[in-house]
Write a protein that holds these residues in place. Structure first.
Motif, PDB file in Angstrom:
ATOM      1  N   PRO A  25      33.968  22.201  35.283  1.00 51.70           N
ATOM      2  CA  PRO A  25      34.429  21.484  34.089  1.00 51.70           C
ATOM      3  C   PRO A  25      34.312  22.365  32.846  1.00 51.70           C
ATOM      4  O   PRO A  25      33.370  23.157  32.714  1.00 51.70           O
ATOM      5  CB  PRO A  25      33.486  20.275  34.018  1.00 51.70           C
ATOM      6  CG  PRO A  25      32.280  20.667  34.821  1.00 51.70           C
ATOM      7  CD  PRO A  25      32.781  21.576  35.900  1.00 51.70           C
ATOM      8  N   GLY A  26      35.281  22.213  31.949  1.00 53.08           N
ATOM      9  CA  GLY A  26      35.337  23.088  30.786  1.00 53.08           C
ATOM     10  C   GLY A  26      34.167  22.995  29.844  1.00 53.08           C
ATOM     11  O   GLY A  26      33.906  23.914  29.070  1.00 53.08           O
ATOM     12  N   ASP A  27      33.436  21.881  29.895  1.00 50.53           N
ATOM     13  CA  ASP A  27      32.262  21.736  29.046  1.00 50.53           C
ATOM     14  C   ASP A  27      30.969  21.910  29.829  1.00 50.53           C
ATOM     15  O   ASP A  27      29.888  21.578  29.339  1.00 50.53           O
ATOM     16  CB  ASP A  27      32.263  20.369  28.366  1.00 50.53           C
ATOM     17  CG  ASP A  27      32.282  19.214  29.373  1.00 50.53           C
ATOM     18  OD1 ASP A  27      32.452  19.474  30.581  1.00 50.53           O
ATOM     19  OD2 ASP A  27      32.109  18.055  28.949  1.00 50.53           O
ATOM     20  N   GLY A  28      31.072  22.461  31.043  1.00 53.58           N
ATOM     21  CA  GLY A  28      29.889  22.674  31.880  1.00 53.58           C
ATOM     22  C   GLY A  28      29.329  24.077  31.725  1.00 53.58           C
ATOM     23  O   GLY A  28      29.404  24.682  30.656  1.00 53.58           O
ATOM     24  N   ILE A  29      28.764  24.604  32.803  1.00 54.35           N
ATOM     25  CA  ILE A  29      28.158  25.937  32.745  1.00 54.35           C
ATOM     26  C   ILE A  29      29.209  27.003  32.450  1.00 54.35           C
ATOM     27  O   ILE A  29      28.989  27.912  31.648  1.00 54.35           O
ATOM     28  CB  ILE A  29      27.429  26.252  34.073  1.00 54.35           C
ATOM     29  CG1 ILE A  29      26.245  25.309  34.250  1.00 54.35           C
ATOM     30  CG2 ILE A  29      26.968  27.713  34.104  1.00 54.35           C
ATOM     31  CD1 ILE A  29      25.519  25.486  35.573  1.00 54.35           C
ATOM     32  N   TRP A  30      30.375  26.881  33.091  1.00 52.46           N
ATOM     33  CA  TRP A  30      31.431  27.877  32.917  1.00 52.46           C
ATOM     34  C   TRP A  30      32.507  27.281  32.012  1.00 52.46           C
ATOM     35  O   TRP A  30      33.332  26.513  32.432  1.00 52.46           O
ATOM     36  CB  TRP A  30      31.989  28.306  34.270  1.00 52.46           C
ATOM     37  CG  TRP A  30      30.928  28.854  35.169  1.00 52.46           C
ATOM     38  CD1 TRP A  30      30.438  28.302  36.317  1.00 52.46           C
ATOM     39  CD2 TRP A  30      30.192  30.067  34.965  1.00 52.46           C
ATOM     40  NE1 TRP A  30      29.456  29.091  36.853  1.00 52.46           N
ATOM     41  CE2 TRP A  30      29.274  30.190  36.043  1.00 52.46           C
ATOM     42  CE3 TRP A  30      30.205  31.064  34.000  1.00 52.46           C
ATOM     43  CZ2 TRP A  30      28.393  31.264  36.175  1.00 52.46           C
ATOM     44  CZ3 TRP A  30      29.320  32.141  34.115  1.00 52.46           C
ATOM     45  CH2 TRP A  30      28.436  32.232  35.193  1.00 52.46           C
ATOM     46  N   LYS A  31      32.468  27.661  30.734  1.00 54.61           N
ATOM     47  CA  LYS A  31      33.299  27.036  29.710  1.00 54.61           C
ATOM     48  C   LYS A  31      34.768  27.421  29.855  1.00 54.61           C
ATOM     49  O   LYS A  31      35.108  28.482  30.380  1.00 54.61           O
ATOM     50  CB  LYS A  31      32.813  27.453  28.318  1.00 54.61           C
ATOM     51  CG  LYS A  31      31.321  27.280  28.081  1.00 54.61           C
ATOM     52  CD  LYS A  31      30.882  25.828  28.140  1.00 54.61           C
ATOM     53  CE  LYS A  31      29.409  25.690  27.777  1.00 54.61           C
ATOM     54  NZ  LYS A  31      28.917  24.315  27.910  1.00 54.61           N
ATOM     55  N   ASP A  32      35.638  26.534  29.341  1.00 46.22           N
ATOM     56  CA  ASP A  32      37.050  26.872  29.244  1.00 46.22           C
ATOM     57  C   ASP A  32      37.343  27.361  27.822  1.00 46.22           C
ATOM     58  O   ASP A  32      36.445  27.461  26.978  1.00 46.22           O
ATOM     59  CB  ASP A  32      37.931  25.682  29.624  1.00 46.22           C
ATOM     60  CG  ASP A  32      37.723  24.465  28.718  1.00 46.22           C
ATOM     61  OD1 ASP A  32      37.103  24.605  27.640  1.00 46.22           O
ATOM     62  OD2 ASP A  32      38.170  23.368  29.094  1.00 46.22           O
ATOM     63  N   HIS A  33      38.615  27.675  27.556  1.00 41.99           N
ATOM     64  CA  HIS A  33      38.970  28.243  26.257  1.00 41.99           C
ATOM     65  C   HIS A  33      38.623  27.328  25.088  1.00 41.99           C
ATOM     66  O   HIS A  33      38.258  27.791  24.012  1.00 41.99           O
ATOM     67  CB  HIS A  33      40.472  28.565  26.225  1.00 41.99           C
ATOM     68  CG  HIS A  33      40.875  29.707  27.089  1.00 41.99           C
ATOM     69  ND1 HIS A  33      41.414  29.536  28.343  1.00 41.99           N
ATOM     70  CD2 HIS A  33      40.788  31.052  26.899  1.00 41.99           C
ATOM     71  CE1 HIS A  33      41.663  30.722  28.877  1.00 41.99           C
ATOM     72  NE2 HIS A  33      41.300  31.649  28.034  1.00 41.99           N
ATOM     73  N   ASP A  34      38.730  26.021  25.316  1.00 39.55           N
ATOM     74  CA  ASP A  34      38.489  25.078  24.215  1.00 39.55           C
ATOM     75  C   ASP A  34      37.028  25.050  23.781  1.00 39.55           C
ATOM     76  O   ASP A  34      36.722  24.523  22.699  1.00 39.55           O
ATOM     77  CB  ASP A  34      38.910  23.668  24.628  1.00 39.55           C
ATOM     78  CG  ASP A  34      40.409  23.553  24.829  1.00 39.55           C
ATOM     79  OD1 ASP A  34      41.155  24.366  24.236  1.00 39.55           O
ATOM     80  OD2 ASP A  34      40.836  22.648  25.579  1.00 39.55           O
ATOM     81  N   HIS A  35      36.145  25.607  24.585  1.00 40.07           N
ATOM     82  CA  HIS A  35      34.724  25.564  24.259  1.00 40.07           C
ATOM     83  C   HIS A  35      34.155  26.947  23.905  1.00 40.07           C
ATOM     84  O   HIS A  35      32.931  27.127  23.857  1.00 40.07           O
ATOM     85  CB  HIS A  35      33.932  24.962  25.427  1.00 40.07           C
ATOM     86  CG  HIS A  35      34.219  23.512  25.659  1.00 40.07           C
ATOM     87  ND1 HIS A  35      35.288  23.073  26.397  1.00 40.07           N
ATOM     88  CD2 HIS A  35      33.596  22.394  25.212  1.00 40.07           C
ATOM     89  CE1 HIS A  35      35.312  21.750  26.419  1.00 40.07           C
ATOM     90  NE2 HIS A  35      34.298  21.305  25.716  1.00 40.07           N
ATOM     91  N   LEU A  36      35.034  27.922  23.632  1.00 39.84           N
ATOM     92  CA  LEU A  36      34.590  29.248  23.205  1.00 39.84           C
ATOM     93  C   LEU A  36      34.731  29.376  21.700  1.00 39.84           C
ATOM     94  O   LEU A  36      35.562  28.713  21.072  1.00 39.84           O
ATOM     95  CB  LEU A  36      35.424  30.345  23.892  1.00 39.84           C
ATOM     96  CG  LEU A  36      35.480  30.338  25.420  1.00 39.84           C
ATOM     97  CD1 LEU A  36      36.251  31.556  25.907  1.00 39.84           C
ATOM     98  CD2 LEU A  36      34.088  30.301  26.026  1.00 39.84           C
ATOM     99  N   GLY A  37      33.922  30.229  21.111  1.00 41.56           N
ATOM    100  CA  GLY A  37      33.990  30.447  19.661  1.00 41.56           C
ATOM    101  C   GLY A  37      33.559  31.846  19.300  1.00 41.56           C
ATOM    102  O   GLY A  37      33.074  32.624  20.144  1.00 41.56           O
ATOM    103  N   HIS A  38      33.737  32.203  18.027  1.00 42.70           N
ATOM    104  CA  HIS A  38      33.319  33.515  17.511  1.00 42.70           C
ATOM    105  C   HIS A  38      31.844  33.445  17.099  1.00 42.70           C
ATOM    106  O   HIS A  38      31.414  32.512  16.416  1.00 42.70           O
ATOM    107  CB  HIS A  38      34.167  33.901  16.313  1.00 42.70           C
ATOM    108  CG  HIS A  38      35.596  34.184  16.675  1.00 42.70           C
ATOM    109  ND1 HIS A  38      36.018  35.387  17.197  1.00 42.70           N
ATOM    110  CD2 HIS A  38      36.705  33.418  16.574  1.00 42.70           C
ATOM    111  CE1 HIS A  38      37.313  35.351  17.409  1.00 42.70           C
ATOM    112  NE2 HIS A  38      37.759  34.165  17.047  1.00 42.70           N
ATOM    113  N   HIS A  39      31.099  34.446  17.507  1.00 43.09           N
ATOM    114  CA  HIS A  39      29.673  34.508  17.171  1.00 43.09           C
ATOM    115  C   HIS A  39      29.313  35.935  16.748  1.00 43.09           C
ATOM    116  O   HIS A  39      29.953  36.876  17.174  1.00 43.09           O
ATOM    117  CB  HIS A  39      28.812  34.088  18.356  1.00 43.09           C
ATOM    118  CG  HIS A  39      29.045  32.667  18.783  1.00 43.09           C
ATOM    119  ND1 HIS A  39      28.514  31.595  18.120  1.00 43.09           N
ATOM    120  CD2 HIS A  39      29.766  32.151  19.821  1.00 43.09           C
ATOM    121  CE1 HIS A  39      28.878  30.480  18.712  1.00 43.09           C
ATOM    122  NE2 HIS A  39      29.647  30.783  19.742  1.00 43.09           N
TER     123      HIS A  39
END
Length: 221
Positions: free
Chosen positions: A207-221
């Motif tokens: 799932p995109g909000d689980g351990i292995w994120k999808d694109h919608d849950h990535l951000g700049h850090h």
């Protein structure tokens, strides 16, 4: 191109970069190229040489690394100004932006970061920050951190370099006095399941909000 037609036979990787010098935007095409021999004058053989290069590629648009300073009523930058802006150095990371975020702990000044896949090591938080600064388009997110005793952290995380491919990574850090002193990254470049493995394996629930994120849950850090 025609002086190096043998290159695709050795290494099919190919790339082109198109630059808009007026705005500083670029489009990067990366993919593969294959040399094909064909009858003279056939489709795609505009030069009548009996050969052509067929390529497959994916486009990656890139915004300029600067902020436009002209207003709608003012003149756009000249071509030379656009070229200068494109070549301005990217502000370097301070070594605490991405890696410290991934680990959830600060870096020791003398920290070492290892990449076994490339046989590389970077020594010192400042140099780690300089390496990070060369990837301004990279987005990431941590899936989970595992704390082993008080001196080891294992992190599973995902990143995208800006080309749409999701890398699944594991980072291991050794701590001293609460700071990371040695870090090893294992990068999982995306790949597809070969046909022979499909009858032997099942699809992993990611799932995109689980351990292995999808694109919608990535951000700049």
């Amino acid at each position: 191109m025609f002086n190096s037609l043998g290159n695709p036979a050795v290494d099919s990787a190919a790339a082109l970069l198109f630059a808009d010098f007026a705005t500083g935007h670029t489009v990067h095409l990366s993919g593969t190229a294959v040399l094909e021999w064909s009858p003279d004058g056939s489709g795609g053989d505009e030069g009548g040489t009996g050969r052509r290069v067929r390529s497959t590629s994916a486009a990656r648009p890139t915004a300029p690394a600067h902020h436009d300073t002209h207003t709608a009523s003012g003149p756009p930058p000249t071509a030379q100004e656009g070229l200068t802006a494109m070549n301005e150095p990217t502000p370097e990371s301070n070594g605490r932006t991405r890696l410290a975020y991934i680990l959830g702990v600060p870096l020791a000044p003398e920290v070492e970061r290892q990449w076994p896949q490339m046989g590389e090591v970077v020594r010192g938080s400042k140099l780690i920050g300089e390496v990070e600064g060369n990837f301004p388009e990279l987005t990431l997110e941590v899936g989970r951190r595992l704390r082993l005793d008080d001196d080891v952290i294992v992190v599973e995380w995902t990143c995208d370099y800006g080309d749409g491919r999701l890398y699944r990574n594991v980072t291991i850090a050794e701590l001293r006095d609460g700071r990371a002193v040695q870090v090893t990254d294992y990068w999982g470049e995306p790949t597809s399941t070969p046909p022979w493995r499909r009858p032997l394996t099942a699809r992993l629930d990611m799932p995109g909000d689980g351990i292995w994120k999808d694109h919608d849950h990535l951000g700049h850090h």
